[in-house]
Design an enzyme around this catalytic site. Structure first.
Site, PDB file in Angstrom:
ATOM      1  N   LYS A  23      47.669  94.070  17.806  1.00 51.92           N
ATOM      2  CA  LYS A  23      48.624  94.766  17.342  1.00 51.92           C
ATOM      3  C   LYS A  23      49.118  94.441  16.092  1.00 51.92           C
ATOM      4  CE  LYS A  23      51.822  96.295  20.156  1.00 51.92           C
ATOM      5  NZ  LYS A  23      52.443  97.278  20.719  1.00 51.92           N
ATOM      6  N   ARG A  92      58.015  93.253  20.662  1.00 57.36           N
ATOM      7  CA  ARG A  92      56.735  93.745  21.284  1.00 57.36           C
ATOM      8  C   ARG A  92      55.883  92.583  21.480  1.00 57.36           C
ATOM      9  NH1 ARG A  92      56.747  99.625  21.591  1.00 57.36           N
ATOM     10  NH2 ARG A  92      58.093 100.519  20.267  1.00 57.36           N
ATOM     11  N   GLY A 101      50.616  97.665  28.532  1.00 59.39           N
ATOM     12  CA  GLY A 101      51.630  97.763  29.647  1.00 59.39           C
ATOM     13  C   GLY A 101      51.886  96.466  30.379  1.00 59.39           C
ATOM     14  N   MET A 103      52.490  93.145  29.360  1.00 57.36           N
ATOM     15  CA  MET A 103      53.800  92.428  29.160  1.00 57.36           C
ATOM     16  C   MET A 103      54.918  93.107  28.749  1.00 57.36           C
ATOM     17  SD  MET A 103      51.601  89.393  27.364  1.00 57.36           S
ATOM     18  CE  MET A 103      50.396  90.571  26.235  1.00 57.36           C
ATOM     19  N   ARG A 336      44.596 100.684  16.533  1.00 58.76           N
ATOM     20  CA  ARG A 336      43.290  99.897  16.766  1.00 58.76           C
ATOM     21  C   ARG A 336      42.242 100.603  16.829  1.00 58.76           C
ATOM     22  NH1 ARG A 336      45.786  99.389  22.684  1.00 58.76           N
ATOM     23  NH2 ARG A 336      45.716 101.565  23.262  1.00 58.76           N
ATOM     24  N   HIS A 452      49.285 105.996  31.420  1.00 56.47           N
ATOM     25  CA  HIS A 452      49.170 104.533  31.684  1.00 56.47           C
ATOM     26  C   HIS A 452      47.984 104.436  32.734  1.00 56.47           C
ATOM     27  CE1 HIS A 452      49.640 101.340  34.626  1.00 56.47           C
ATOM     28  NE2 HIS A 452      49.868 100.442  33.603  1.00 56.47           N
ATOM     29  N   SER A 786      10.902  78.083  33.996  1.00 57.84           N
ATOM     30  CA  SER A 786      11.625  79.253  34.268  1.00 57.84           C
ATOM     31  C   SER A 786      13.069  78.491  34.920  1.00 57.84           C
ATOM     32  CB  SER A 786      10.983  80.034  34.956  1.00 57.84           C
ATOM     33  OG  SER A 786      11.893  81.210  35.486  1.00 57.84           O
ATOM     34  N   CYS A 854      15.168  83.088  35.229  1.00 54.01           N
ATOM     35  CA  CYS A 854      14.794  84.075  36.521  1.00 54.01           C
ATOM     36  C   CYS A 854      16.082  84.336  37.535  1.00 54.01           C
ATOM     37  CB  CYS A 854      13.604  84.036  37.072  1.00 54.01           C
ATOM     38  SG  CYS A 854      13.440  82.356  38.010  1.00 54.01           S
ATOM     39  N   TYR A 874      11.984  84.532  27.280  1.00 53.14           N
ATOM     40  CA  TYR A 874      12.440  85.920  27.940  1.00 53.14           C
ATOM     41  C   TYR A 874      13.487  85.685  28.864  1.00 53.14           C
ATOM     42  CZ  TYR A 874       9.703  84.023  31.986  1.00 53.14           C
ATOM     43  OH  TYR A 874       9.413  83.101  33.084  1.00 53.14           O
TER      44      TYR A 874
HETATM   45  C1  PEP Z   1      17.457  80.580  41.014  1.00 48.16           C
HETATM   46  O1  PEP Z   1      17.619  79.504  41.851  1.00 48.16           O
HETATM   47  O2  PEP Z   1      17.960  80.919  40.362  1.00 48.16           O
HETATM   48  C2  PEP Z   1      16.312  81.392  41.579  1.00 48.16           C
HETATM   49  C3  PEP Z   1      16.153  82.345  40.982  1.00 48.16           C
HETATM   50  O3  PEP Z   1      15.710  81.172  42.857  1.00 48.16           O
HETATM   51  P1  PEP Z   1      16.479  81.769  44.041  1.00 48.16           P
HETATM   52  O4  PEP Z   1      17.756  82.607  43.708  1.00 48.16           O
HETATM   53  O5  PEP Z   1      15.304  82.363  44.944  1.00 48.16           O
HETATM   54  O6  PEP Z   1      16.767  80.594  44.697  1.00 48.16           O
END
Ligand code: PEP
Ligand code: MG
Length: 903
Positions: A23, A92, A101, A103, A336, A452, A786, A854, A874
């Site tokens: 603000k 304010r 709203g 605070m 804003r 609100h 990975s 992953c 990736y």
């Molecule tokens: C992990 O541990 O991040 C993974 C991808 O393997 P899992 O979740 O199967 O243990």
């Protein structure tokens, strides 16, 4: 140099939100561009933090406030507390991130027994003066002195009854003067001290109350919900009061430069004549559409339109504005960059490109993965027989079904026992936050898009319908009457469905269907089609921009051909994790039991041989679905006892048989012995992952052969792509080396030469701290890494991923130890540091080492940015999150200035 704690509005700008709050920074920006802002100053978040740390305002704050107050007094030509012509100020809160709203605010500071007379003379309106004083006493009493609001409200009610009137506005100046006397008595009675007549004492106390409100219950809860850090503190804005309730040509309102629901340019907003700002936001009186203001105060209206255009041109975005008109003069109270629905965000971003206001990369930064995921939620399928109860304001989009509950406490309780609830209120106030969070959706009988309920619901991404005036709520009887030609009574607990995108309320549970955005990703909607709606076209366009800018590739975690096909439709460029464990369940469990229970090499080999063709078939299906793309297959990971009957069940079964003299078969005895032998106290840290592969001869080899043979079949059928064989849960390079040598031998026997970048490669998960710490060594025998950030989070923090979230996490979140579960959003300082170290050291050994992630974090927006920053190749996530990961990968590239198209 000592820290400076106070800045005049003319000193800051919009980029100083961390210091001046949102603000304060935007008020400063409006002053900078010459808009009429009531003079004032901002006390910084540094001051709030110092106050919260030490329990007292920093020593020099009082002097700084004096200096800036004097400047404000000079600018407006009035003095705080002047008995004839008093300056009044508002105090304010204003944090870096909007917390509407949550605070405290105190208005009309500067009024006392003398200056109230001055205000009456100055405004020529005695009633207004006494009403202002009464409001100050009430707000100050509640906020600064912690007196129950009821103490004041009940006296207003009693006064109305005594006078035989129903509305506050029917009370006269004399009535209000009498209330002022009563309120002062309440304050003295409750606190043992009279209300401070000294305006400066009022001001200092109000400033400290706003500091304290940062740690108020609802503010803490809101921050937890919105993932706002607890240590930021709030700034405090002290500003000259201007009054929308001073006269018939005064008023107040809120407006948007575009429709926050659709993005359309125009005049959107609500106003009330002769009212204070809080009256509009609280939805207490139904406000009028903004264009009607023209008929009330034409000059101020014309100026407001000009200012709206100036702000949008300046911010290059939709602005959300609060204004007050005092006796025909327009004042800008706040602006804003406006919150908007997810659909509007995508549409506005594309509209602004077309209008030449922003470029494509800027447009990409204007939308978020979280908004995209909101657009992928299902919506109502209206093809069946549905009964529309009413249609009201579409305040926050989304489809919600639940049982109606009429107060927040009940909503939270019902939700805690697993019910889906819709919170139905006349209007909501900040005390309803608990119930709003617990509900699937929010339905109010009053208020509009700026009430609100609407503002909070949009912030939370919860569906909300407001201003459903056809609903008559009877809180005592716990029922809602739907008025109209065909009235109907709904009891607490009855099911309704609300559509926050259309404003419709339906009786009962209406089935839901896929959103058009999902249909688009599924390839069922052509984004270039003549009748494709604007939203789908906008999403398509933004996704193209994201894909063109991102450096990170996006893969999917998928274990079946069906999931893999969907992943490809959603834009996955490969599989980043194929977990093989579910392939050992169902009918195959028997074969796995045989493998585990085998008492001779021959039995074990026979069991493995029986499993191998089945595994091969699994992989052939996946290679086909992923033709031309890399597929990462992980060797078996979970502890073996997961494939055996439960230890407790077996013990009980055998004990009962023995006790009742029934025979226990040899097979059951053998099974029980095996289960006992394999029982582990901490299976997650036990015989799983590569440890299994090493102690069960032939297991990994069987899987590797199945993978290689499936790939050969795939190629023989004309398929292409590549396969990555991944070893789970290694601690040390020796483990990987052993499996690698076996895999290399099998691959060579099948006619492949494995290696980084080859058709077949062999690598590892990095999911234990020791592996991350020795990544330089491990890289010598790995073609890729990975990161398994699920296990890496569990083992770095030392808490179990199966138990912690349902256990102590809620208290950790309450106490702000973390804002969000580290299983959801990557912990950059701890786990992230290990990831970065492993990437850097792995690549020091093997330049260009391919790295990905992953774990669940691969689809989390914030974490995707981190993975971009540390240079992974990736991210991999569940198929449904692939579009979000693509978008965030593009945004991350734009944010860091890196934008090479991905491969
Ligand atoms: C992990 O541990 O991040 C993974 C991808 O393997 P899992 O979740 O199967 O243990
Ligand atoms: Mg794991």
């Amino acid at each position: 140099m000592t820290t400076r704690y106070v800045f005049d509005f003319s000193e800051g700008d919009k980029d100083q939100k961390a210091l001046l709050g949102g603000k304060g920074a935007n008020l400063a920006e409006m002053v900078k561009i010459g808009l009429p802002v009531p003079p004032g100053f901002t006390i910084t978040t540094d001051a709030c933090r110092a106050y919260l740390d030490s329990g007292a305002a920093p020593a020099q704050l009082a002097d700084e406030v004096s200096t800036h107050l004097a400047a404000t007094e000079r600018a407006i030509g009035r003095t705080l507390g002047d008995p004839t012509n008093p300056l009044l100020v508002s105090v304010r809160s204003g944090a870096m991130f909007s917390m509407p709203g949550m605070m405290e605010t105190v208005l009309n500071i500067g009024l006392n027994d003398e200056s109230v007379q001055g205000l009456a003379a100055q405004s020529g309106n005695e009633r207004f003066a006494w009403d202002s004083y009464r409001r100050l006493l009430q707000m100050f009493g509640k906020t600064v002195l912690d007196i129950e609001g009821h103490e004041f409200e009940s006296r207003i009610e009693a006064m109305k009854q005594a006078r035989g009137v129903s509305q506050d506005v029917d009370l006269t100046a004399a009535d209000l003067q009498e209330l002022v006397g009563q309120f002062k008595a309440v304050i003295e009675h409750e606190t043992g001290k009279p209300f401070p007549q000294q305006p400066r004492a009022q001001l200092d106390a109000a400033i400290e109350a706003v500091f304290r409100s940062w740690m108020g219950e609802r503010a803490v809860l809101y921050r937890r919900q919105e993932r706002i850090p607890h240590d930021l503190g709030t700034a405090v804005n002290v500003q000259t009061m201007v009054f929308g309730n001073m006269s018939e040509d005064s008023g107040t309102g809120v407006c948007f430069t575009r429709d926050p629901g659709t993005g359309e340019k125009g005049v959107y907003g609500d106003f009330l004549m002769n009212a204070q700002g809080e009256d509009v936001v609280a939805g207490i009186r139904n406000a009028h559409p903004l264009h009607e203001l023209e008929g009330e105060v034409p000059a101020a209206y014309a100026q407001l339109l000009e200012n709206m255009a100036a702000l949008e041109a300046h911010y290059h975005d939709l602005c959300d504005i609060e204004f007050t008109i005092e006796r025909g003069k327009l004042w800008m109270l706040q602006t804003r960059v406006g919150k908007r629905t997810a659909a509007a965000a995508f549409k506005i971003a594309c509209q602004l490109i077309d209008e030449g206001v922003i470029d494509e990369r800027e447009a990409l930064s204007r939308v978020t993965g979280q908004q995209l995921s909101l657009l992928m939620f299902p919506r109502f399928d209206r093809s069946g027989d549905v009964r529309v109860l009413t249609k009201a304001v579409a305040a926050s989009p989304g489809a919600a079904v639940g049982r109606i509950v009429l107060n927040s406490k009940d909503a939270a309780e019902w939700a805690a026992r697993g019910e889906r609830v819709i919170l139905v209120r006349t209007e909501t106030n900040p005390d309803d936050l608990v119930g709003m969070i617990a509900s699937e959706g929010i339905l109010t009988s009053r208020g509009g898009k700026t009430s609100h309920a609407a503002v909070i619901a949009r912030g939370m991404g919860a569906p909300c319908v407001c201003g459903a005036e056809a609903l008559a709520i009877d809180f005592a009887k716990k029922q809602v009457t739907v008025t109209g030609s065909d009235p109907l009574v709904l009891k607490e607990g009855d099911l309704v469905s609300i559509d926050g995108a259309t404003g419709e309320v339906f009786l009962g549970e209406v089935p839901v269907m896929a959103s058009p955005v999902v249909d688009y990703f599924e390839g069922k909607l052509d984004p270039a089609g003549a009748d494709t709606d604007e939203l789908v076209r906008a999403v398509h366009r933004i996704m193209q921009i994201a894909d063109a800018n991102r450096r990170l590739a996006v893969r999917a975690n998928s274990d079946t051909p069906e999931d893999s096909e969907r992943a490809v439709r959603f834009g996955a460029q490969g599989i980043g994790l194929c977990r093989t464990e579910h392939m050992f369940l169902g009918d195959r469990r028997e074969l796995v039991e045989k493998l585990i229970l085998a008492s001779s090499d021959a039995d074990r080999e026979a069991a493995l041989e029986a499993l191998r063709p089945l595994q091969q078939g699994d992989f052939e299906g996946i290679f086909k679905a992923m033709d031309g793309k890399p597929v990462n297959i992980r060797l078996l990971d979970p502890p073996l006892h997961e494939f055996l009957p439960s230890h407790t069940d077996l013990e009980v079964k055998v004990a009962v048989a023995r006790a009742t003299g029934q025979p226990v078969s040899e097979a059951e005895e053998t099974m029980l012995a095996a289960v006992r032998r394999m029982h582990e106290s901490n299976p997650m840290l036990g015989t799983r992952g590569v440890r299994l592969g090493i102690i069960i001869p032939g297991l990994f080899q069987m899987q590797i052969r199945a993978i290689l043979d499936a790939f050969t079949v795939h190629q023989a059928a004309g398929g292409t792509g590549s396969v990555e064989i991944m070893v789970p849960l290694i601690d040390t390079y020796q483990e990987l080396d052993i499996v690698r040598q076996e895999a290399v031998a099998l691959a060579q026997a099948a006619g492949y030469e494995p290696g980084a970048g080859h058709e077949v490669s062999i690598g590892t998960m990095i999911e234990l701290p020791r592996a991350a710490l020795t990544a330089g060594q491990i890289a010598e025998v790995a073609d890729f890494f990975s990161f398994g950030t699920n296990d890496l989070t569990q083992t770095t923090w030392g808490f179990s991923r199966d138990d912690a979230e349902g256990g102590f996490f809620s208290q950790y979140l309450d106490k702000g130890i973390f804002q969000v579960s580290p299983f959801e959003m990557l912990d950059r300082q701890g786990v992230g540091r290990l990831v970065k170290m492993a990437v850097d050291e792995g690549r020091a050994t093997k330049p260009g080492l391919k790295t990905g992630v992953c774990g669940e974090h691969g689809g989390d927006p914030d974490s995707v940015h981190f993975f971009h920053e540390v240079g992974l190749d990736y991210v991999s996530c569940s198929p449904f999150r692939v579009p979000v990961a693509r978008l965030e990968a593009g945004r991350a590239a734009v944010a860091t200035g890196a934008h090479t198209a991905s491969t």
